[in-house]
Design a protein around this motif. Structure first.
Motif, PDB file in Angstrom:
ATOM      1  N   SER A   1      -8.584   7.383 -11.040  1.00 37.26           N
ATOM      2  CA  SER A   1      -8.436   8.256 -12.177  1.00 37.26           C
ATOM      3  C   SER A   1      -7.821   9.586 -12.272  1.00 37.26           C
ATOM      4  CB  SER A   1      -9.640   7.966 -13.341  1.00 37.26           C
ATOM      5  OG  SER A   1     -10.889   8.744 -12.834  1.00 37.26           O
ATOM      6  N   GLU A   2      -7.946  10.152 -11.294  1.00 36.40           N
ATOM      7  CA  GLU A   2      -7.635  11.650 -10.977  1.00 36.40           C
ATOM      8  C   GLU A   2      -5.854  11.631 -11.421  1.00 36.40           C
ATOM      9  OE1 GLU A   2      -9.440  15.031  -8.527  1.00 36.40           O
ATOM     10  OE2 GLU A   2      -8.140  13.657  -7.257  1.00 36.40           O
ATOM     11  N   PRO A   3      -5.751  12.741 -12.284  1.00 33.72           N
ATOM     12  CA  PRO A   3      -4.318  12.774 -12.577  1.00 33.72           C
ATOM     13  C   PRO A   3      -3.478  13.407 -11.268  1.00 33.72           C
ATOM     14  CG  PRO A   3      -5.472  14.497 -13.649  1.00 33.72           C
ATOM     15  CD  PRO A   3      -6.446  13.541 -12.902  1.00 33.72           C
ATOM     16  N   ILE A   4      -2.119  13.140 -11.401  1.00 29.19           N
ATOM     17  CA  ILE A   4      -1.489  13.756 -10.163  1.00 29.19           C
ATOM     18  C   ILE A   4      -1.376  15.363 -10.524  1.00 29.19           C
ATOM     19  CG2 ILE A   4       0.983  13.981  -9.232  1.00 29.19           C
ATOM     20  CD1 ILE A   4       1.446  11.079  -9.994  1.00 29.19           C
ATOM     21  N   THR A   5      -1.437  16.153  -9.496  1.00 30.03           N
ATOM     22  CA  THR A   5      -1.835  17.449  -9.424  1.00 30.03           C
ATOM     23  C   THR A   5      -0.705  18.223  -8.604  1.00 30.03           C
ATOM     24  OG1 THR A   5      -4.178  17.098  -9.768  1.00 30.03           O
ATOM     25  CG2 THR A   5      -3.388  19.369  -9.277  1.00 30.03           C
TER      26      THR A   5
ATOM     27  N   ALA B   1      -6.681  20.368  -0.698  1.00 28.08           N
ATOM     28  CA  ALA B   1      -7.023  18.848  -1.490  1.00 28.08           C
ATOM     29  C   ALA B   1      -8.374  18.273  -1.257  1.00 28.08           C
ATOM     30  CB  ALA B   1      -5.989  17.821  -1.553  1.00 28.08           C
ATOM     31  N   ARG B   2      -8.746  18.322  -0.122  1.00 31.75           N
ATOM     32  CA  ARG B   2     -10.108  17.585   0.098  1.00 31.75           C
ATOM     33  C   ARG B   2     -11.211  18.420  -0.779  1.00 31.75           C
ATOM     34  NH1 ARG B   2      -9.884  18.050   5.334  1.00 31.75           N
ATOM     35  NH2 ARG B   2      -8.805  15.852   5.422  1.00 31.75           N
ATOM     36  N   ALA B   3     -10.918  19.663  -0.818  1.00 29.81           N
ATOM     37  CA  ALA B   3     -12.017  20.544  -1.301  1.00 29.81           C
ATOM     38  C   ALA B   3     -11.883  20.425  -2.705  1.00 29.81           C
ATOM     39  CB  ALA B   3     -11.879  22.064  -0.880  1.00 29.81           C
ATOM     40  N   VAL B   4     -10.568  20.535  -3.354  1.00 31.56           N
ATOM     41  CA  VAL B   4     -10.375  20.679  -4.958  1.00 31.56           C
ATOM     42  C   VAL B   4     -10.301  19.456  -5.530  1.00 31.56           C
ATOM     43  CG1 VAL B   4     -10.011  23.080  -4.419  1.00 31.56           C
ATOM     44  CG2 VAL B   4      -8.027  21.054  -4.819  1.00 31.56           C
TER      45      VAL B   4
ATOM     46  N   LYS C   1      -1.660  13.218  -4.981  1.00 28.33           N
ATOM     47  CA  LYS C   1      -1.802  12.066  -5.704  1.00 28.33           C
ATOM     48  C   LYS C   1      -3.057  11.426  -4.914  1.00 28.33           C
ATOM     49  CE  LYS C   1       0.558   7.716  -7.073  1.00 28.33           C
ATOM     50  NZ  LYS C   1       1.908   6.817  -6.865  1.00 28.33           N
ATOM     51  N   ARG C   2      -4.150  11.427  -6.017  1.00 32.30           N
ATOM     52  CA  ARG C   2      -5.319  11.001  -5.620  1.00 32.30           C
ATOM     53  C   ARG C   2      -5.777  11.748  -4.204  1.00 32.30           C
ATOM     54  NH1 ARG C   2      -5.658   4.165  -5.924  1.00 32.30           N
ATOM     55  NH2 ARG C   2      -5.280   4.134  -8.312  1.00 32.30           N
ATOM     56  N   GLY C   3      -5.691  13.102  -4.279  1.00 28.58           N
ATOM     57  CA  GLY C   3      -6.005  14.019  -3.420  1.00 28.58           C
ATOM     58  C   GLY C   3      -5.130  14.063  -2.037  1.00 28.58           C
ATOM     59  N   ILE C   4      -4.156  13.381  -2.037  1.00 31.27           N
ATOM     60  CA  ILE C   4      -3.455  13.156  -0.714  1.00 31.27           C
ATOM     61  C   ILE C   4      -1.975  13.808  -1.053  1.00 31.27           C
ATOM     62  CG2 ILE C   4      -2.119  11.766   0.926  1.00 31.27           C
ATOM     63  CD1 ILE C   4      -5.160  11.449   0.761  1.00 31.27           C
TER      64      ILE C   4
ATOM     65  N   GLU D   1       0.738  -1.401   0.111  1.00 30.45           N
ATOM     66  CA  GLU D   1      -0.030   0.088  -0.049  1.00 30.45           C
ATOM     67  C   GLU D   1       0.792   1.150  -0.122  1.00 30.45           C
ATOM     68  OE1 GLU D   1      -2.413  -0.203   3.426  1.00 30.45           O
ATOM     69  OE2 GLU D   1      -3.637  -2.023   2.692  1.00 30.45           O
ATOM     70  N   GLU D   2       0.499   2.307  -0.921  1.00 30.57           N
ATOM     71  CA  GLU D   2       1.152   3.463  -0.887  1.00 30.57           C
ATOM     72  C   GLU D   2       0.339   4.399   0.265  1.00 30.57           C
ATOM     73  OE1 GLU D   2       2.871   7.137  -3.773  1.00 30.57           O
ATOM     74  OE2 GLU D   2       1.464   5.516  -4.470  1.00 30.57           O
ATOM     75  N   VAL D   3       1.175   4.930   0.816  1.00 31.71           N
ATOM     76  CA  VAL D   3       0.743   6.096   2.089  1.00 31.71           C
ATOM     77  C   VAL D   3       1.255   7.323   1.930  1.00 31.71           C
ATOM     78  CG1 VAL D   3      -0.196   4.035   3.626  1.00 31.71           C
ATOM     79  CG2 VAL D   3       2.064   5.270   3.959  1.00 31.71           C
ATOM     80  N   GLY D   4       0.588   8.455   2.178  1.00 32.27           N
ATOM     81  CA  GLY D   4       0.992   9.667   2.369  1.00 32.27           C
ATOM     82  C   GLY D   4       1.355  10.213   3.663  1.00 32.27           C
ATOM     83  N   VAL D   5       2.581  10.402   4.455  1.00 29.45           N
ATOM     84  CA  VAL D   5       2.829  10.694   5.387  1.00 29.45           C
ATOM     85  C   VAL D   5       3.092  12.249   5.879  1.00 29.45           C
ATOM     86  CG1 VAL D   5       4.609  10.133   7.296  1.00 29.45           C
ATOM     87  CG2 VAL D   5       3.718   8.431   5.842  1.00 29.45           C
ATOM     88  N   THR D   6       2.407  12.715   6.963  1.00 25.66           N
ATOM     89  CA  THR D   6       2.697  13.962   7.294  1.00 25.66           C
ATOM     90  C   THR D   6       3.345  14.049   8.743  1.00 25.66           C
ATOM     91  OG1 THR D   6       0.784  14.940   5.949  1.00 25.66           O
ATOM     92  CG2 THR D   6       1.694  16.274   7.668  1.00 25.66           C
TER      93      THR D   6
END
Length: 304
Positions: free
Chosen positions: A132-136, A123-126, A152-155, A86-91
């Motif tokens: 399928s969402e592209p990296i932004t 990110a949660r808002a936009v 990445k996927r909103g994270i 699993e890929e996770v985003g860490v803060t």
């Protein structure tokens, strides 16, 4: 840098906000300046305790503060990432910073429901978070600084901040064009980088330096992440678009200028997309002003 210098004074200010708005609890966004954000992989089906233990082990190589002096959490980006777990985003935040905010809200008697990095709120808002969402590349062009985040996927998987803000543009426009503060916003929104006379226009000349500095930073962040490759030579984070938010993002012509520099789509997103359909309800804040409130909208969405 986001650190609270006086928790008592902040607590008193929050107490006045509580009285005025009737706030019963709060979700809070902390500034990127003090955050460390990265992505990593953990084995699939790991428990939360196991995942946090692996994150803590990773901190030594990723973050210049000891785990005992840090608070950290993660969001799942992908549960099945091509056999690597699993890929996770860490803060990660300094514990001292997080505790100073917690103490201030406690003094104001406002229950604190959560703390998160500001880019996660926006990110949660936009974004939708869909597969399928592209990296932004998120660009939060504020009054005093600009925040960058790769989503990445909103994270968020990366954040940074540069000292380039819209206040410089406002001040120079007011001085060089002899405009009142209320007229400065009108000039930026209605003429901006597309003022009559083109690049020779006095208005364009005075804002070119700041806009160019911002565009340089966007290009630097965009191309670094867009061209990263793994050991197989495959692009790891192909960035497909740029989102502009923040109080200074409405400068006319800014989006087209940045798009020409990065050769990618540049958009001012709809901060209400995860709140309501305009077919059912039209918020009282117009689109331009709404870009200033992306963080607040994203925080409010945590409760739904």
């Amino acid at each position: 840098n986001g650190f609270v210098q006086n928790t008592t004074l902040l607590g008193e200010a929050l107490g006045r906000v509580k009285q005025k708005l009737g706030a019963e609890s709060a979700h809070v966004a902390l500034p990127e300046e003090s955050a460390y954000v990265f992505s990593m992989h953990i084995p699939e089906n790991s428990s939360r305790e196991q995942a946090l233990s692996m994150v803590e082990f990773e901190l030594e190589d990723r973050v210049p503060i000891a785990p005992s002096a840090a608070v950290y959490d993660f969001d799942v980006i992908m549960r099945h990432d091509d056999g690597v777990g699993e890929e996770v985003g860490v803060t990660v935040f300094p514990r001292e910073l997080a505790e100073s905010y917690a103490e201030s809200f406690s003094l104001a008697k406002i229950p604190l429901l959560s703390l998160e990095v500001e880019a996660r709120s926006v990110a949660r808002a936009v974004t939708s978070g869909a597969q399928s969402e592209p990296i932004t590349l998120l660009v939060d062009f504020g009054r005093l600084r600009t925040g960058f985040a790769v989503l990445k996927r909103g994270i968020p998987i990366f954040t940074s901040t540069v000292a380039v803000g819209g206040e410089t543009i406002d001040r120079v426009i007011a001085e060089k064009l002899s405009l009142a503060p209320e007229d400065v916003d009108e000039f930026k929104n209605e003429q901006g980088f597309l003022a009559a006379g083109g690049k020779n226009s006095p208005g364009v000349e005075v804002i070119t330096g700041t806009v160019s500095a911002l565009a340089d930073e966007v290009v630097r962040h965009f191309h670094y992440w867009d061209t990263r490759r793994n050991e197989r030579g495959e692009r790891m984070t192909p960035v497909e678009r740029v989102f502009l938010v923040g109080g200074s993002a409405n400068l006319k012509g800014l989006g087209d200028y940045v798009a020409a520099r990065v050769q990618a789509e540049v958009l001012r997103p709809n901060v209400w997309q995860n709140v309501c359909s305009f077919d059912d309800y039209i918020p009282p804040i117009d689109r331009r002003r709404s870009l200033r409130f992306a963080t607040a909208v994203g925080l409010a969405l945590r409760s739904f």
